[in-house]
Write a protein that holds these residues in place. Sequence first.
Motif, PDB file in Angstrom:
ATOM      1  N   GLU A  42      -8.275  -9.522  -0.250  1.00 21.92           N
ATOM      2  CA  GLU A  42      -7.734  -9.053   1.299  1.00 21.92           C
ATOM      3  C   GLU A  42      -8.967  -8.528   2.084  1.00 21.92           C
ATOM      4  OE1 GLU A  42      -3.967  -7.243   1.908  1.00 21.92           O
ATOM      5  OE2 GLU A  42      -5.436  -5.581   2.747  1.00 21.92           O
ATOM      6  N   GLN A  44      -5.132   0.620   2.617  1.00 21.41           N
ATOM      7  CA  GLN A  44      -6.178  -0.503   3.038  1.00 21.41           C
ATOM      8  C   GLN A  44      -7.428   0.139   3.568  1.00 21.41           C
ATOM      9  OE1 GLN A  44      -5.426  -2.619   6.927  1.00 21.41           O
ATOM     10  NE2 GLN A  44      -4.181  -3.765   5.437  1.00 21.41           N
ATOM     11  N   PRO A  45      -8.688  -0.627   3.033  1.00 25.94           N
ATOM     12  CA  PRO A  45      -9.960   0.069   3.586  1.00 25.94           C
ATOM     13  C   PRO A  45     -10.070  -0.490   5.129  1.00 25.94           C
ATOM     14  CG  PRO A  45     -10.117  -1.762   2.070  1.00 25.94           C
ATOM     15  CD  PRO A  45      -8.507  -1.484   2.072  1.00 25.94           C
ATOM     16  N   GLY A  46     -10.938   0.137   5.679  1.00 27.52           N
ATOM     17  CA  GLY A  46     -11.497  -0.170   6.655  1.00 27.52           C
ATOM     18  C   GLY A  46     -10.562   0.312   8.056  1.00 27.52           C
ATOM     19  N   ILE A  80      -7.731   0.424  10.622  1.00 28.92           N
ATOM     20  CA  ILE A  80      -6.266   0.077  10.600  1.00 28.92           C
ATOM     21  C   ILE A  80      -5.530   0.032  11.828  1.00 28.92           C
ATOM     22  CG2 ILE A  80      -3.927   0.021   9.462  1.00 28.92           C
ATOM     23  CD1 ILE A  80      -5.316   1.814   7.264  1.00 28.92           C
ATOM     24  N   TRP A 113       0.721  -1.218   0.012  1.00 29.03           N
ATOM     25  CA  TRP A 113       0.097   0.029   0.090  1.00 29.03           C
ATOM     26  C   TRP A 113       1.053   1.242  -0.040  1.00 29.03           C
ATOM     27  CZ3 TRP A 113      -4.978  -0.385  -0.896  1.00 29.03           C
ATOM     28  CH2 TRP A 113      -5.770  -1.656  -0.349  1.00 29.03           C
ATOM     29  N   GLY A 171     -11.103  -4.474  11.306  1.00 29.96           N
ATOM     30  CA  GLY A 171     -11.195  -3.411  10.895  1.00 29.96           C
ATOM     31  C   GLY A 171     -12.629  -2.851  10.184  1.00 29.96           C
ATOM     32  N   SER A 172     -13.188  -4.022   9.948  1.00 25.68           N
ATOM     33  CA  SER A 172     -14.606  -3.470   9.166  1.00 25.68           C
ATOM     34  C   SER A 172     -15.578  -4.127   9.912  1.00 25.68           C
ATOM     35  CB  SER A 172     -14.355  -4.371   7.929  1.00 25.68           C
ATOM     36  OG  SER A 172     -15.449  -4.975   7.591  1.00 25.68           O
ATOM     37  N   PRO A 173     -16.741  -3.122  10.142  1.00 24.20           N
ATOM     38  CA  PRO A 173     -17.665  -3.430  11.055  1.00 24.20           C
ATOM     39  C   PRO A 173     -18.686  -4.716  10.921  1.00 24.20           C
ATOM     40  CG  PRO A 173     -18.041  -1.061  10.265  1.00 24.20           C
ATOM     41  CD  PRO A 173     -16.825  -1.937   9.461  1.00 24.20           C
ATOM     42  N   ASN A 227     -10.225  -6.931   5.813  1.00 20.45           N
ATOM     43  CA  ASN A 227      -9.763  -6.600   6.979  1.00 20.45           C
ATOM     44  C   ASN A 227     -10.685  -6.902   8.348  1.00 20.45           C
ATOM     45  OD1 ASN A 227      -8.761  -4.847   9.067  1.00 20.45           O
ATOM     46  ND2 ASN A 227      -9.066  -3.096   8.064  1.00 20.45           N
TER      47      ASN A 227
END
Lengths: 427, 293, 279
Positions: free
Chosen positions: B146, A250-252, A254, A192, B151-153, B148
């Motif tokens: 990928e 990166q999404p979300g 971290i 990234w 990190g993802s609700p 997360n």
Amino acid sequence: MFPKIFKIASVASLTSLAAVGSAFAVDLEFYFPVAVGGAAATTIEKLTADYVAANPGVNIEAIYAGSYSDAGVKALTAARGGKPPQLSVLLSTQMFTLIDEDVIVPFDDFVSADEQESWINGFYPSFMENSQTGGKTYGIPFQRSTPVLYWNKKAFAEAGLDPDVAPANWDEMVEFGKKLTKKDDSGNVTQWGVRIPSAGFPYWLFQGLSTPAGAILANSDGNKTNFNDPKVVEALEYLVDLSAKHGVMQPGSIEWGPTPKAFFEGETAMMWTTTGNLVNVRTNAPFDFGVAMLPAKERRGAPTGGGNFYLFKDSTDEQKDAAVDFVQWITSPEQAAVWSIATGYVAPRPDAWETDALKAYAADFPPALVARDQLEFAVAELSTYENGKVTQTFNDALASAIAGEKTAQEALDQAQATADRILKPYR
Amino acid sequence: MRNSARHQWIYAWLLLSPAMIFLITFTHYPAVQTVISSFFSTARGRRESVFIGWDNYTTLMADEVFWKVLVNNFWYAVWTIPLSIILSLAMALWVNDKLRGRGFLRMAYFTPTVLPLIAVANIWLFFYTPGFGLIDQIRGLFAYPEQNWMGSPDTALYSMIAVAIWKEAGFFMIFYLAALQTIPPSLREAASIEGAGKFYYFRRIAFPLLMPTTLFVSVNAVINSFRLVDHIFVMTEGGPNNASSLLLFYIYEVAFDYWDTAYAATLTVVMLAILTTVAIGQFFFLDKKVHYK
Amino acid sequence: MTPQSTFRRKSFDFDRFLNTFGAWCLALLWLLPLLYAVWTAFHPSEYETRFSLFSPLTLQNFIQAWNEAPFARYFLNTVILVTGIVAAQFFLCTLAAYAFARFTFPGRSFLFTLVLLQLLVMPDILIVQNYQTMRSFGLIDTIAAIGLPYIASGFGIFLLRQTFMTVPKELDEAARVEGCSFLGVLWRVYIPLAKPTYLAYGLVSVSHHWNNFVWPLIVTNSVETRPLTVGLSIFAVTDSGIQWSVINAATLMTSGPLLIAFLLFQRQFVQSFIRAGIK
């Protein structure tokens, strides 16, 4: 005969003086958090021991209390439990909470006018923003930091960028990021462009975006926030777009913990994190790296961070005097230099940077100066009354925007409304 | 020597008192005190605590985070309880079945129980980390996108659920194992002589005999679905945006992060209410089952 | 997934094979965290994410972990804590269970309901209020404070009562005829017969309190009182990122004793549950 009497008398008087001395020995304890690895805890203990050796009337016990939040909880629970420490190093943002809980006193009453001028006014002003309110000084900066941008020079070179130049503004960060983001054959990202940790407490690094955008998040009285200012919204939209639109992050949410590791592993070419990580990165990065100030938008900007010394109310006047003396000693240039070199925290006084030790260190390792130079543009870390709740509300809003659950405007409007409600009784 | 009834109950009360004193001091009294505290405001250093009636409860009703946390806890319970019970039953059956390497199997299944959750949370943190985390390394081999996880609700809560199931299933296995080993093998033989298949045997004979254990295990599972929050401290801190926060974690946050002890008491009252209802329900069930032996 | 028929018809039983395969897969999955911990603890930190087979082994992580935090002290605290709790539980719960099992007295069912309530309304939930109680007793930051809320255990009383109730009344009466007092009967008759229950309950309790985190976190402030779980959590938290190799070395050191004890005493562990008749 006379020499004999003299000897007895002197022994007697020395003994009684010693007895008197130890009878008046002051006992102090202080809690300290260690938020950076490395030899930080041992350094504090050594510094404390040095002071005690040089000042026989004082016993100081430095108690390691864990992370910042652990230390905060410990100090407050001890204070509420009736057995508080006499001083503690706690987050600069906890000042208002500590005042509200009525457990600390300002340093002003224990320093002379001269000391006020030379000592208290000798700290960097941006660090004092989270340390003073209502015209009084409640905190003395000790382990302070600002976030900085670390970049992987090798990755930059590979991507065709000048390895010695960091992105100077938001547009450049996106542009560099796009060149640095690498994907494998199946379209998954292997490297990234940038990594800005956002799990747990996103607000701190976010201030590294809102401040350059030109916004201040809360007032210095700690009772009003500014969460849905258009500039703050703009900053949040930029952060979200880094993943959503530009695909360079990166999404979300971290995680903080794995961030340095991700940097070392080449999973991200740039990372935003505290200057306190400097020693860690220097030791462990398997490549050449650079450290730069955070990219500018309207202006340069960053939050300060880290801990101050606070003086607790529930102690005797002798203890308070001894405590103040200790704090003066440990924040003096020589000691500040030792502490800064061992940890990567920014020595909080300009005169500390003039010591030979720090000058030599900076000459040997210029990245140590970046955070200090950024102080010129640094502002207070977000801090208000009911700090825990207000900050968490803000964190939640940031997280929901990052997760795409709400738009930046919606999330921040809601956070502002909640914060208003919480802070109303304090106005 | 005849005991008068009076003699009996003096003795009984004497025997009971030490335990009762501690029980009342640390369970019943705090429970009552919590309810009382919920009707007052939090005392701050400079302000006293005042009676505010139902105010805390009105705040509670309007608190979005509370409802979110409650829903989270509900799903947490819904997933961890049945899954951990089913898995533990499977484990017990496998171990009991004298499959190859059963000692190894038993150890493997039980290991999570002896590891403190706070310690393994860091390991799971590594597993879930996107990029170089173990799960991501494996899915990289299969070229999936990928994820997360923490990190993802959408996935944060389920990541926590997986850890909880991993932690508890082995512990419940021991209870089932013990129970299975008390089922006389003659029953099995009789069943197969009469031509009963494996499923039939299990469904009609073994499982009903395991009912008391199942009830006992489910009581524990319910308790754990409220109690097992250690990993949240290390892994997601309740985030993102409270997606993985649970009631006990929220109570800790409110009490020791925000120092709003009155509101924390209010939240605790809700938890007490839920648990007491469940306790009464399960008590009646359990009592019937236990007494019919 | 069901007990095998005693009549095996084929030499290769597909069903059994599937079961074995499934069981082993699950077991390996279950062991993965521990395996990872062992891997990182013995390898330098560069190998935290790389699993190449012949990477160098090292004990440095253990040394570092040991030096960076007073794990020996934490260990001592935990041992004192757990031993204290279990001993106190045995004492209090035995007396209470005896009363419920063998005596009739007014208020018996009411009091027993109160006890059973504790099964679900655990001290873990009442952290805020218990904290205030400890504060008023001046017990904050003591090992006693960690253990006190747990020593009157509803679970223990319930288990022991069940066990005591299965003791044949004849034995009780025989002992009384020989002139034993109530306590004498308890000591001579009931307790020896309940040994498996004590063992099983003790093991459950040790495991539970060794691993307990939230309450000790709140109630302890200093090194002299912190148990291992809290010590580990403090140790693992830094701004400079997670160093898995050192943390896992610390984890292994702290869970090691329990793990080894379990490995050695697996069979007895399970047996005690069976004989305790915990069903």
